[in-house]
Design a protein around this motif. Structure first.
Motif, PDB file in Angstrom:
ATOM      1  N   PHE A   1       0.591  -1.412   0.245  1.00  0.00           N
ATOM      2  CA  PHE A   1      -0.112  -0.492  -0.021  1.00  0.00           C
ATOM      3  C   PHE A   1       1.012   1.156  -0.324  1.00  0.00           C
ATOM      4  N   THR A   2       2.025   1.307   0.362  1.00  0.00           N
ATOM      5  CA  THR A   2       3.021   2.489   0.679  1.00  0.00           C
ATOM      6  C   THR A   2       4.290   1.922  -0.807  1.00  0.00           C
ATOM      7  N   SER A   3       3.504   1.867  -1.412  1.00  0.00           N
ATOM      8  CA  SER A   3       4.867   1.721  -2.585  1.00  0.00           C
ATOM      9  C   SER A   3       4.477   1.507  -4.439  1.00  0.00           C
ATOM     10  N   LEU A   4       3.411   0.238  -4.461  1.00  0.00           N
ATOM     11  CA  LEU A   4       3.669   0.042  -5.271  1.00  0.00           C
ATOM     12  C   LEU A   4       1.486   0.430  -5.892  1.00  0.00           C
ATOM     13  N   ALA A   5       1.048   0.527  -4.706  1.00  0.00           N
ATOM     14  CA  ALA A   5      -0.656   0.740  -4.833  1.00  0.00           C
ATOM     15  C   ALA A   5      -0.815   1.577  -5.532  1.00  0.00           C
ATOM     16  N   PRO A   6      -0.066   2.824  -5.326  1.00  0.00           N
ATOM     17  CA  PRO A   6      -0.329   3.978  -6.627  1.00  0.00           C
ATOM     18  C   PRO A   6      -0.522   3.859  -8.244  1.00  0.00           C
ATOM     19  N   SER A   7       1.145   3.110  -8.457  1.00  0.00           N
ATOM     20  CA  SER A   7       1.228   2.486  -9.545  1.00  0.00           C
ATOM     21  C   SER A   7       0.057   1.560  -9.861  1.00  0.00           C
ATOM     22  N   PHE A   8      -0.582   0.712  -9.256  1.00  0.00           N
ATOM     23  CA  PHE A   8      -2.082  -0.148  -9.141  1.00  0.00           C
ATOM     24  C   PHE A   8      -2.902   0.721 -10.241  1.00  0.00           C
ATOM     25  N   LEU A   9      -3.219   2.008  -9.136  1.00  0.00           N
ATOM     26  CA  LEU A   9      -4.570   3.031  -9.423  1.00  0.00           C
ATOM     27  C   LEU A   9      -3.901   3.380 -11.116  1.00  0.00           C
TER      28      LEU A   9
ATOM     29  N   ASP B   1      -1.953   2.742 -13.285  1.00  0.00           N
ATOM     30  CA  ASP B   1      -2.037   1.378 -14.688  1.00  0.00           C
ATOM     31  C   ASP B   1      -3.494   0.445 -15.097  1.00  0.00           C
ATOM     32  N   THR B   2      -3.751  -0.243 -13.799  1.00  0.00           N
ATOM     33  CA  THR B   2      -4.860  -0.967 -13.740  1.00  0.00           C
ATOM     34  C   THR B   2      -6.019  -0.206 -13.666  1.00  0.00           C
ATOM     35  N   LEU B   3      -6.335   0.872 -12.944  1.00  0.00           N
ATOM     36  CA  LEU B   3      -7.790   1.348 -12.595  1.00  0.00           C
ATOM     37  C   LEU B   3      -7.804   2.317 -13.198  1.00  0.00           C
ATOM     38  N   HIS B   4      -7.024   3.296 -13.911  1.00  0.00           N
ATOM     39  CA  HIS B   4      -6.942   4.505 -14.779  1.00  0.00           C
ATOM     40  C   HIS B   4      -7.165   5.690 -13.536  1.00  0.00           C
ATOM     41  N   GLN B   5      -6.750   5.903 -12.912  1.00  0.00           N
ATOM     42  CA  GLN B   5      -6.651   6.320 -11.536  1.00  0.00           C
ATOM     43  C   GLN B   5      -5.905   7.281 -10.994  1.00  0.00           C
TER      44      GLN B   5
ATOM     45  N   MET C   1      -9.198  -5.341  -8.812  1.00  0.00           N
ATOM     46  CA  MET C   1      -7.540  -5.082 -10.215  1.00  0.00           C
ATOM     47  C   MET C   1      -8.421  -5.574 -12.049  1.00  0.00           C
ATOM     48  N   TRP C   2      -9.489  -6.823 -11.307  1.00  0.00           N
ATOM     49  CA  TRP C   2      -9.241  -8.008 -12.085  1.00  0.00           C
ATOM     50  C   TRP C   2     -10.651  -7.036 -13.110  1.00  0.00           C
ATOM     51  N   LEU C   3     -11.459  -6.379 -12.627  1.00  0.00           N
ATOM     52  CA  LEU C   3     -12.696  -5.944 -12.844  1.00  0.00           C
ATOM     53  C   LEU C   3     -12.369  -5.315 -14.150  1.00  0.00           C
ATOM     54  N   PRO C   4     -11.921  -4.138 -13.399  1.00  0.00           N
ATOM     55  CA  PRO C   4     -11.164  -3.473 -12.545  1.00  0.00           C
ATOM     56  C   PRO C   4     -12.776  -2.466 -11.860  1.00  0.00           C
ATOM     57  N   SER C   5     -12.651  -2.280 -10.869  1.00  0.00           N
ATOM     58  CA  SER C   5     -13.683  -1.640 -10.038  1.00  0.00           C
ATOM     59  C   SER C   5     -12.545  -0.625  -8.254  1.00  0.00           C
ATOM     60  N   LEU C   6     -12.832   0.284  -8.851  1.00  0.00           N
ATOM     61  CA  LEU C   6     -11.678   0.979  -7.948  1.00  0.00           C
ATOM     62  C   LEU C   6     -12.491   1.303  -6.513  1.00  0.00           C
ATOM     63  N   ALA C   7     -14.240   0.781  -6.071  1.00  0.00           N
ATOM     64  CA  ALA C   7     -14.861   0.391  -4.873  1.00  0.00           C
ATOM     65  C   ALA C   7     -14.433  -0.915  -4.198  1.00  0.00           C
TER      66      ALA C   7
ATOM     67  N   LEU D   1       7.771  -8.265  -5.720  1.00  0.00           N
ATOM     68  CA  LEU D   1       6.666  -7.648  -6.960  1.00  0.00           C
ATOM     69  C   LEU D   1       6.887  -7.149  -8.345  1.00  0.00           C
ATOM     70  N   GLY D   2       7.874  -5.712  -7.976  1.00  0.00           N
ATOM     71  CA  GLY D   2       8.545  -4.979  -8.312  1.00  0.00           C
ATOM     72  C   GLY D   2       9.120  -6.122 -10.005  1.00  0.00           C
ATOM     73  N   VAL D   3      10.288  -6.946  -9.959  1.00  0.00           N
ATOM     74  CA  VAL D   3      10.550  -7.756 -10.526  1.00  0.00           C
ATOM     75  C   VAL D   3       9.955  -8.478 -11.427  1.00  0.00           C
ATOM     76  N   ALA D   4       8.583  -9.170 -10.489  1.00  0.00           N
ATOM     77  CA  ALA D   4       7.796 -10.005 -11.200  1.00  0.00           C
ATOM     78  C   ALA D   4       7.304  -9.148 -12.617  1.00  0.00           C
ATOM     79  N   GLY D   5       6.867  -7.955 -12.455  1.00  0.00           N
ATOM     80  CA  GLY D   5       5.810  -7.252 -13.168  1.00  0.00           C
ATOM     81  C   GLY D   5       6.359  -6.653 -13.943  1.00  0.00           C
ATOM     82  N   LEU D   6       7.767  -6.955 -14.547  1.00  0.00           N
ATOM     83  CA  LEU D   6       8.368  -7.148 -15.742  1.00  0.00           C
ATOM     84  C   LEU D   6       8.685  -7.890 -16.961  1.00  0.00           C
ATOM     85  N   PHE D   7       8.128  -9.372 -16.337  1.00  0.00           N
ATOM     86  CA  PHE D   7       7.521 -10.091 -17.146  1.00  0.00           C
ATOM     87  C   PHE D   7       6.486 -10.694 -17.689  1.00  0.00           C
ATOM     88  N   VAL D   8       5.270 -10.441 -16.460  1.00  0.00           N
ATOM     89  CA  VAL D   8       3.647 -10.537 -16.607  1.00  0.00           C
ATOM     90  C   VAL D   8       2.944  -9.640 -16.178  1.00  0.00           C
ATOM     91  N   SER D   9       1.883  -9.063 -15.761  1.00  0.00           N
ATOM     92  CA  SER D   9       0.663  -7.754 -16.006  1.00  0.00           C
ATOM     93  C   SER D   9       1.208  -7.838 -14.082  1.00  0.00           C
TER      94      SER D   9
END
Length: 471
Positions: free
Chosen positions: A265-273, A275-279, A330-336, A391-399
């Motif tokens: 939540f203090t590192s990758l969550a903003p990037s998820f928001l 890249d994935t949720l378009h927020q 993240m999969w749907l995606p749904s911010l709520a 998680l950062g390294v794995a993100g280089l190879f898969v979504s």
């Protein structure tokens, strides 16, 4: 003389028994002295909250750094993760020094260290500067958590004597710690979203407030007595008695898994928001982090009277559904769904960490509890860095969605299995010695005496209120 050992080995000293409260009420001249302790208590509370908040200020800003300097996601995780290096080094090298030189002499420099970190963020915003600023921040937080928790307990004791339960100070410390980590990204996110200078203004605001709070803490009464003669310096010892090791390792694994959740939540969550949720709102990124940490603090406060068994049993019922909703969002995606999942995950993670810390503290007799807790924190803090970098390294190879799904499955399994292992070892008598040790009772008796065990484990329970030096 009685005491409670806090994270990093700091000790809350109750001092000699004396009829403090009734006598002070009978003699008005002592009331200004009471007011000084009240002033100190709230000054330290605010300092604790803001200093912890500063540790998470970069959370909603990482996306901006990434856009400006073209950092990869893995580089963002490395910038975040080096913070844990500073925390661990600080706990190991200096977490216990406030017992020797005084609370103010450690807490004020800790506040000023974060002012220095803010200046590095402002004056050296490149990669090297960001890494150094995060390490310095980690050093400050490692000093703050042990010292501020001990300081609050002592100020509360001096102000109220025995007429008010020390649980009040523990609850305040919990709220300041986890709540502060949530407030940092909340304030930074709104400043970055709605005011100019998004990579400068948050650090300027927090640095100014920290300077004021450093002055207020310096004006507060000291509560620790310097030993005479002064002990020779040594790092914090780390030792786990052999009979307690199985319980200790199970508790540490639980703590590691819980901290890894907060690390996301203090590192990758903003990037998820983004890249994935378009927020791409920095305010939304700050709100999501705040919601998770506020839920963790709220759950710990709400169940502050619960015993270890109840705490560790409730945690998965919040954490596992929370992780499922987080992933579904993240999969749907749904911010709520993502936000609701974050709230449940934060609540479950907060309880899991508190339970693990209490179990680790009860795994050894009082004379070796500081060493055991130091080992717990050094192990659990791996959860702040290694999983996030993975998680950062794995993100280089898969979504990122696939990465998050795998992370959720692993963390949920770890929390459930390790939590059960902790309870099994307690039931089977793996805990050694200590007051109210359940290890010397049968499983059924231990369950019937769970409340007594929780009270007897008050040393470790107080440490749980340092709660999650994540950020």
């Amino acid at each position: 003389m009685s005491s409670v050992i806090t994270a990093g080995g700091a000790r809350v000293t109750a001092g000699p028994t004396r009829p403090a409260a009734p006598e002070h009420r009978l003699h008005p001249p002592h009331r200004p002295h009471f007011r000084a302790y009240s002033f100190g208590f709230w000054a330290v509370t605010l300092a604790f909250l803001v200093n912890m908040g500063f540790s998470a200020v970069p959370t909603p800003l990482y996306v901006l750094y990434q856009q400006r300097d073209h950092f990869s996601t893995i580089m963002i995780t490395v910038i975040y993760a080096v913070y844990a290096v500073g925390v661990i080094a600080s706990l190991f090298l200096a977490g216990h020094l406030s017992d020797w030189i005084g609370r103010k002499r450690v807490l004020v420099p800790a506040l000023l260290l974060n002012v220095t970190s803010a200046l590095i963020f402002l004056l050296a915003p490149g990669l090297v500067g960001l890494l150094i600023a995060r390490v310095v921040c980690g050093l400050a937080i490692g000093l703050t958590t042990a010292t501020a928790t001990a300081y609050l307990g002592e100020l509360h004791l001096r102000r109220f004597g025995g007429e008010v339960s020390p649980r009040r100070a523990q609850v305040v410390a919990t709220a300041a710690n986890l709540g502060g980590i949530g407030v940092g990204p909340l304030v930074a996110g709104f400043l970055a979203e709605y005011l100019p200078g998004p990579l400068r203004l948050p650090y300027i605001v927090f640095a100014a407030v920290l300077l004021v709070l450093a002055v207020l803490v310096a004006l507060s009464p000291e509560t620790a007595t310097r030993p005479d003669p002064m002990p020779r310096y040594r790092p914090q010892r780390v030792a786990v008695p052999r009979p307690a090791r199985r319980l200790f390792f199970a508790a540490t694994a639980t703590g590691l898994a819980a901290l890894s959740v907060f690390g996301v939540f203090t590192s990758l969550a903003p990037s998820f928001l983004v890249d994935t949720l378009h927020q791409d709102s920095h305010a939304v990124a700050g709100l999501v982090a705040f919601a998770a940490f506020a839920a963790g603090a709220g759950a710990q406060v709400a169940l502050s009277r619960a015993d270890l068994v109840r705490t560790l049993r409730v945690a998965p019922y919040l954490l596992v559904p929370g992780l499922a909703l987080l992933t579904a969002g993240m999969w749907l995606p749904s911010l709520a769904l993502f936000v609701v999942g974050g709230v449940l995950t934060g609540a479950g993670g907060g309880l899991a960490f508190r339970g693990a810390l209490t179990a680790a503290g009860s795994a050894a007799p009082p004379e070796s509890r500081a060493e055991v807790l130091s080992g717990f924190f050094l192990g659990a803090y791996i959860g702040l860095s290694v999983p996030v970098v993975g998680l950062g390294v794995a993100g280089l190879f898969v979504s990122s969605r696939v990465v998050m799904l795998a992370f959720v499955v692993l963390v949920a399994a770890a929390i459930v299995l390790c939590g059960r292992a902790v309870l099994a070892h307690r039931r089977d008598g793996e805990a050694v010695g200590g007051d109210g040790d359940p290890g010397r009772r049968g499983g059924d008796t231990a369950h019937r005496d769970a409340d007594a065990d929780a009270r007897a484990d008050a040393d470790a329970d107080a440490d749980a209120d340092t709660a999650v030096r994540s950020g």
